[in-house]
Design a protein around this motif. Structure first.
Motif, mmCIF file in Angstrom:
data_model
loop_
_atom_site.group_PDB
_atom_site.id
_atom_site.type_symbol
_atom_site.label_atom_id
_atom_site.label_comp_id
_atom_site.label_asym_id
_atom_site.label_seq_id
_atom_site.Cartn_x
_atom_site.Cartn_y
_atom_site.Cartn_z
ATOM 1 N N UNK A 120 0.815 -1.215 0.000
ATOM 2 C CA UNK A 120 0.000 0.000 0.000
ATOM 3 C C UNK A 120 0.852 1.269 0.000
ATOM 4 N N UNK A 121 1.979 1.240 0.663
ATOM 5 C CA UNK A 121 2.868 2.411 0.710
ATOM 6 C C UNK A 121 3.771 2.504 -0.526
ATOM 7 N N UNK A 122 3.704 1.506 -1.383
ATOM 8 C CA UNK A 122 4.521 1.518 -2.596
ATOM 9 C C UNK A 122 5.978 1.203 -2.339
ATOM 10 N N UNK A 123 6.247 0.446 -1.281
ATOM 11 C CA UNK A 123 7.629 0.109 -0.931
ATOM 12 C C UNK A 123 8.077 -1.238 -1.495
ATOM 13 N N UNK A 124 7.130 -2.104 -1.824
ATOM 14 C CA UNK A 124 7.453 -3.430 -2.368
ATOM 15 C C UNK A 124 6.751 -3.648 -3.694
ATOM 16 N N UNK A 125 7.395 -4.417 -4.569
ATOM 17 C CA UNK A 125 6.739 -4.834 -5.810
ATOM 18 C C UNK A 125 5.571 -5.734 -5.446
ATOM 19 N N UNK A 126 4.518 -5.626 -6.220
ATOM 20 C CA UNK A 126 3.316 -6.416 -5.959
ATOM 21 C C UNK A 126 3.499 -7.828 -6.503
ATOM 22 N N UNK A 127 3.285 -8.801 -5.647
ATOM 23 C CA UNK A 127 3.309 -10.203 -6.033
ATOM 24 C C UNK A 127 1.945 -10.526 -6.639
ATOM 25 N N UNK A 128 1.912 -11.073 -7.839
ATOM 26 C CA UNK A 128 0.653 -11.330 -8.546
ATOM 27 C C UNK A 128 -0.247 -12.296 -7.781
ATOM 28 N N UNK A 129 0.332 -13.298 -7.163
ATOM 29 C CA UNK A 129 -0.476 -14.236 -6.370
ATOM 30 C C UNK A 129 -1.139 -13.504 -5.199
#
Length: 128
Positions: A46-55
């Motif tokens: 939510x904070x944009x600190x991690x790449x989103x995992x598709x699963x």
């Protein structure tokens, strides 16, 4: 191991996750318990600190009863694509092709509007 840089798309998706979660009246902890994913992971998305995992995004979309496409594509979204050493700006217009998605999204948003906002929206629709 080097951390993969977060893209603008990851940040936009993270904001959308947060928006949808709040619309449902869920805390990060409540959502994390429902999908069995660490609250810290969701918070970082939510904070944009991690790449989103598709699963993970799929689990979130299912739990929030929102089409996964809503998290990924704005109605007017521009994004940058790097091809070799060139940067290409691409603008894309997305039109929901599924009327059920549109209706579901409208109903989701409607529930969170104040009575004044609902009246204003009806007035706007009446002018169309």
């Amino acid at each position: 191991m080097a951390k993969t840089p977060v893209s603008d798309i990851d940040k936009k998706v993270g904001k959308r996750i947060q928006q949808c979660r709040k619309e449902r009246g869920l805390t990060v902890v409540q959502l994390s318990e429902k999908i069995e994913l660490a609250a810290q992971t969701i918070s970082r998305y939510e904070r944009g600190e991690n790449k989103i995992n598709l699963e993970h995004l799929t689990l979130i979309a299912i739990e929030l009863q929102t089409p996964i496409s809503w998290f990924l594509i704005d109605e007017e979204q521009s994004y940058t694509v790097k091809i070799s050493k060139k940067v290409v700006e691409k603008k894309e217009t997305y039109i929901y092709s599924n009327p059920e998605d549109l209706e579901r999204r409208l109903l989701q948003r409607w529930q969170n509007l104040t009575i004044e906002q609902k009246r204003a929206l009806i007035i706007l629709i009446d002018t169309m």
